[in-house]
Design an enzyme around this catalytic site. Structure first.
Site, short mmCIF file in Angstrom:
data_model
loop_
_atom_site.label_atom_id
_atom_site.label_comp_id
_atom_site.label_asym_id
_atom_site.label_seq_id
_atom_site.Cartn_x
_atom_site.Cartn_y
_atom_site.Cartn_z
N HIS A 182 0.84 -1.20 0.00
CA HIS A 182 0.00 0.00 0.00
C HIS A 182 0.88 1.26 0.00
CE1 HIS A 182 1.12 0.44 4.23
NE2 HIS A 182 0.79 -0.84 4.40
N CYS A 195 4.35 -4.96 6.41
CA CYS A 195 3.76 -4.64 5.11
C CYS A 195 4.82 -4.14 4.13
CB CYS A 195 2.66 -3.61 5.27
SG CYS A 195 1.10 -4.30 5.86
#
Length: 286
Positions: A182, A195
Site C-alpha cells: 500500500h 507490510c
C-alpha cells in the site's frame, strides 16, 4: 468448380488449425518502449546542496527518490543522496530487476519483491511491466517470505497494528497476518510492521494491475489472485546495499537466473492457479 470448392475447404481447415495452434502456443509479448540512459553510474552528494539546484525538476526527483528507496517528503531528511550521472533513462534502468525473464513466459502476471534491494518488479509473460522502490518489514517485524496471492483490496483501510494508521491503495496478500502492499511513507529503509510500503503512484498502479481473489456466496475461496513472491534477506546491521552502487553500478542487479531460481519452487502452483482463473473466467462469460 467442385475441385475449387474442395481446395478452398482444405485451405480453410488448415488455416483454422494453424490459428488455433498459434493461440495456444504463441504468447502475447507486451511491447514497452523505454528510453535507456547512455551510462549508469553514481556518486554520493550532499542532500541540501543537490536539492538546492534540482528541487523543481520533477523527473530528476522521481529517479533520485527511487534510487534512494524513499519518497519526495523524506528525500530532504537524508544527509546524502545517491545520484546518477545520467538522468536521461526511464526509472527501470536505475533499479535492479531484469527487463525480461524468459522463464516466466507462461506466467500471465507475477509480482516479485526483493528484500535485499528493497524493490519490486511486476511481470507479464516474462516482460517487466513496472518496477519501483519499497520499504518492507523492520528487523522485529519482518515481511514473510515465499509465495502469496493478492486477495482483497481497498482504496483506504485501517491498519491492524494501529487503528490510527490509514492505508491507501491497499492490496492484502496474507489475510490472517494482515500483510499487504500500500501507499505509505518511505524513509529509505525497511521500517514497516511487515507490510510492503509503496510510493503513491506505484500503489495505484498495482491496485489496478493485480487481480483480486474470487469468493462464492459462502466466503469460500474459488479463485486466487495474482501471485506475489517475496524473497531474500536484508542486512539490517550493515549500510544500505544500494550505496555500493557508487563502486559498482551492477553490484545489486538481479539476474534473470536469480528470478528463475526464486520462482522455480512455485511455478507449478502458479500455473495451476492461473488455469483455474482462466477456466472460471471462461465459464462465467458463457
Amino acid at each position: 468448380m467442385k475441385s475449387n470448392i474442395l481446395l478452398l475447404t482444405i485451405i480453410s481447415i488448415v488455416t483454422l488449425i494453424s490459428c488455433k495452434q498459434n493461440r495456444t502456443s504463441v504468447h502475447q509479448t507486451k511491447e514497452i518502449v523505454r528510453k535507456q540512459p547512455k551510462v549508469v553510474s553514481y556518486t554520493m552528494e550532499n542532500t541540501k546542496m543537490w536539492l538546492k539546484q534540482n528541487a523543481t525538476d520533477s523527473s530528476k526527483i522521481e529517479i533520485v527518490a527511487a534510487i534512494n528507496r524513499t519518497d519526495k517528503a523524506n528525500l530532504s531528511k537524508l544527509d546524502y543522496l545517491l545520484i546518477p550521472s545520467d538522468f536521461d533513462g526511464d526509472v527501470v534502468y536505475y533499479l535492479p530487476f531484469p527487463l525480461k525473464v524468459d522463464y516466466l513466459k507462461d506466467v500471465a502476471k507475477v509480482l516479485i519483491f526483493s528484500y535485499p534491494t528493497q524493490t519490486f518488479g511486476a511481470y507479464e509473460n516474462g516482460v517487466l511491466t513496472y518496477s519501483g522502490p519499497t520499504n518492507m518489514g523492520r528487523k522485529k517485524d519482518k515481511t514473510p517470505l515465499g509465495l502469496f496471492y493478492t486477495n482483497w483490496k481497498a482504496e483506504q483501510t485501517t491498519s491492524t497494528f494501529d487503528d490510527e494508521w490509514e492505508l491507501k491503495w491497499n492490496f492484502n496478500i496474507e489475510n490472517k497476518l494482515g500483510v499487504g502492499f500500500h501507499e505509505y511513507s518511505l524513509p529509505g529503509l525497511p521500517v514497516s510492521h511487515s507490510c510492503l510500503r509503496l510510493l503513491q503512484k506505484d500503489a495505484k498502479f498495482l491496485y489496478e494491475w493485480a487481480d483480486q481473489w474470487i469468493l462464492d456466496g459462502k466466503e469460500e475461496l474459488k479463485v486466487k489472485g495474482t501471485p506475489v513472491i517475496v524473497f531474500g534477506n536484508y542486512a539490517y546491521d550493515e549500510p544500505k546495499p544500494w550505496l555500493q552502487l557508487v563502486q559498482n553500478p551492477k553490484i545489486i542487479s538481479i539476474s534473470a537466473d536469480e528470478i528463475e531460481k526464486q520462482t522455480t519452487p512455485f511455478l507449478k502452483e502458479i500455473l495451476e492457479q492461473q488455469k483455474i482463473r482462466a477456466d472460471f473466467t471462461e465459464t462465467a462469460t458463457k
